[in-house]
Design an enzyme around this catalytic site. Structure first.
Site, PDB file in Angstrom:
ATOM      1  N   ASP A  50       0.673  -1.198   0.423  1.00  0.00           N
ATOM      2  CA  ASP A  50       0.155  -0.204   0.201  1.00  0.00           C
ATOM      3  C   ASP A  50       1.142   1.195   0.251  1.00  0.00           C
ATOM      4  O   ASP A  50       0.798   2.299  -0.704  1.00  0.00           O
ATOM      5  CB  ASP A  50      -0.906   0.083   1.667  1.00  0.00           C
ATOM      6  CG  ASP A  50      -0.888  -0.255   2.659  1.00  0.00           C
ATOM      7  OD1 ASP A  50       0.980   0.105   2.764  1.00  0.00           O
ATOM      8  OD2 ASP A  50      -1.217   0.172   3.585  1.00  0.00           O
ATOM      9  N   ALA A 139      -1.845  -8.155  17.303  1.00  0.00           N
ATOM     10  CA  ALA A 139      -2.148  -8.904  16.279  1.00  0.00           C
ATOM     11  C   ALA A 139      -2.186  -9.223  14.890  1.00  0.00           C
ATOM     12  O   ALA A 139      -2.657  -9.406  14.314  1.00  0.00           O
ATOM     13  CB  ALA A 139      -3.431  -9.175  16.579  1.00  0.00           C
ATOM     14  N   ASP A 188      -5.533   0.233   5.878  1.00  0.00           N
ATOM     15  CA  ASP A 188      -6.206  -0.265   7.252  1.00  0.00           C
ATOM     16  C   ASP A 188      -6.982   0.227   7.318  1.00  0.00           C
ATOM     17  O   ASP A 188      -7.933   0.076   8.038  1.00  0.00           O
ATOM     18  CB  ASP A 188      -5.240   0.211   8.531  1.00  0.00           C
ATOM     19  CG  ASP A 188      -3.578  -1.255   8.700  1.00  0.00           C
ATOM     20  OD1 ASP A 188      -4.296  -2.541   7.097  1.00  0.00           O
ATOM     21  OD2 ASP A 188      -2.830  -1.433   9.140  1.00  0.00           O
TER      22      ASP A 188
END
Length: 400
Positions: A50, A139, A188
Site C-alpha cells: 500500500d 495481532a 488499514d
C-alpha cells in the site's frame, strides 16, 4: 467459531452497543448521543504494497471497536477505554499538536483524528468518547485503524460533517502518519471504513479505486482461519519504517514514482539494475511479485476458483519471509504446519515480526488443521495461539 486455539476475542467479554452505551453512562454520567463501530481486518493478499502505491485485498473482521460518543461545547476532548487502565484522558482540542509523545499511549490515535479533522478545516468541537473493543491488539489485525476510523465516524455523525467513508479513511491515515508518527499506508483505514459483508476489498492504493469482490467462503465449503500467534518481537520496532525507506530507495534507483510502476514482466531487468544492492533488490522483488499476486487472486476469484488462491497465499508468505524478512519462527511454524496438515494455503498477514497468519482450509479440515497448529506450538514451547474464523464483515457504521 474457534479451531483448537484460545477463545475467539469476539466472545471473551461483553461487547455490544447497549453494553458500550451503558459503560459510557457510567463513566460520564449521561447517555451518549450514539454508538458507532469499526472493524479490524485481515489482509488476504497484498502485504506492504500500500505504501508503494500498489494493490491490496483486505476483508473486515466481525471483531470491532465500538465508540459511544456525545459532543461537547467547551473544546474539551475526553477519552476513556474499557480495555485500558488510567481512567479518563482529558485534552483540549486547541492544544493538540502533531508531536508524537511515547507516553500518550492509545489516546494518541483518537486525539490525532480530532487534530487531523480540524487541520482539514472541518468544524469539529469537543467530545466525550468511550471505547470498547474485541479487535486483538498487537495481532496485526489493525486495532489502531479501527480505533481511528470509529473516532472519525463518530465525530462525522456528531458534527454532521458529511464526510464519505474514503474521506474518513484519509483523515484517519493522516492522524497515524503525522500525529502518531507511524508511516503506514492507506489500506488499514480504508478496510475499516469501506469493506462490505461477504466481500474482500480490491483496492488500488494510488487511485483509491475500490471493487468489492464476492468472497462467500461458507457457501463454498471453505474457511479462512486467523492464527494469532500472540507474539510481537522487538525486532519489529522501527523495521516498518526501514522497509518503507528501502522501497523508496529502490524506486529512486529505478527511476519510477513508486515500485507499483515496475511492470511484473520487466522485473528481471529491474533486479539486474540493483545487483550491487541485494537488500534493496529483495525488497523490490517482493513488492513487484506481490502486486502481481493480488492481480492473480482477483482473476481467480472472478473466475469462481477460490480454492486455487491457496498456493498464492503460501508463495506470498515465502516472499515476506525470504525477501522482505519480516516473518518469525512462530509465523513460519503456523504456516508450515497448517500446510502440512492439509490447508489449501497460508501466509502471515500484517506488518510482521509476530501477529497473525491466515489459513485457507476446507471446512471439514479446519478442526484438524487448527489442532495441528496448536500442538506444534506446544511442542515448540510457544504459548497457545488464538485461532478463530475470519468472516468477511461490514465496514464502519452506526449501530445505535
Amino acid at each position: 467459531m474457534t479451531a483448537h486455539g484460545a477463545a475467539d476475542p469476539a466472545t471473551e467479554r461483553p461487547h455490544g452497543a447497549q453494553h458500550t452505551a451503558a459503560e459510557f453512562a457510567a463513566v460520564y454520567g449521561a447517555a451518549p448521543t450514539g454508538t458507532w463501530a469499526a472493524p479490524g481486518r485481515v489482509n488476504l493478499i497484498g502485504e506492504h504494497t500500500d505504501y508503494n502505491d500498489g494493490f491490496v485485498m483486505p476483508l473486515a473482521l466481525p471483531h470491532t471497536t465500538l465508540a459511544a460518543a456525545s459532543a461537547r461545547t467547551d473544546g474539551v476532548l475526553r477519552l476513556h477505554s474499557g480495555g485500558a487502565d488510567g481512567g479518563i484522558v482529558e485534552l483540549r482540542i486547541d492544544a493538540l499538536r502533531p508531536e508524537p509523545d511515547p507516553q500518550a499511549g492509545w489516546a494518541a490515535y483518537p486525539a490525532g483524528v480530532v487534530w487531523a479533522m480540524r487541520e482539514a478545516g472541518l468544524p469539529v468541537g469537543g467530545a466525550d468518547l468511550h471505547y470498547d473493543s474485541t479487535v486483538p491488539t498487537g495481532a496485526g489485525l489493525s486495532s489502531s485503524a479501527a480505533l481511528e476510523v470509529v473516532t472519525a465516524l463518530a465525530l462525522n455523525g456528531l458534527y454532521a460533517l458529511g464526510q464519505e467513508p474514503q474521506q474518513l479513511a484519509r483523515l484517519a491515515q493522516r492522524a497515524e502518519n503525522a500525529f502518531v508518527g507511524v508511516p503506514c499506508g492507506i489500506m488499514d483505514q480504508t478496510a475499516a471504513a469501506c469493506c462490505t459483508a461477504g466481500h474482500a476489498l480490491f483496492l488500488d492504493t494510488r487511485a483509491l479505486t475500490r471493487r468489492q469482490i464476492p468472497f462467500d467462503l461458507a457457501g463454498e465449503g471453505l474457511r479462512l482461519l486467523v492464527v494469532d500467534t500472540r507474539v510481537k518481537h522487538e525486532l519489529g520496532d522501527g523495521a516498518y519504517a526501514e522497509r518503507r525507506a528501502g522501497c523508496e530507495r529502490g524506486a529512486r534507483a529505478l527511476g519510477v514514482r513508486a515500485l507499483r510502476d515496475v511492470p511484473y514482466a520487466h522485473l528481471p531487468e529491474a533486479l539486474a539494475g540493483l545487483a550491487d544492492d541485494p537488500v534493496t533488490q529483495a525488497l523490490v522483488r517482493h513488492i513487484v511479485t506481490e502486486n502481481h499476486r493480488v492481480e492473480e487472486v482477483v482473476a481467480l476469484l472472478d473466475a469462481g476458483r477460490t480454492r486455487a488462491i491457496g498456493p498464492l497465499l503460501t508463495t506470498g508468505h515465502a516472499s515476506l519471509r525470504d525477501d522482505f524478512k519480516i516473518s518469525c519462527r512462530e509465523l513460519d511454524l503456523a504456516v508450515d504446519t497448517a500446510n502440512a496438515a492439509g490447508a489449501l494455503g497460508a501466509r502471515m498477514t500484517g506488518g510482521g515480526f509476530g501477529g497473525s497468519a491466515i489459513v485457507l482450509v476446507e471446512e471439514a479440515d479446519a478442526p484438524a488443521v487448527g489442532a495441528a497448529v496448536t500442538e506444534a506450538f506446544a511442542a515448540a514451547g510457544h504459548a497457545a495461539p488464538r485461532i478463530f474464523e475470519a468472516v468477511p464483515s461490514a465496514g464502519a457504521h452506526r449501530v445505535e
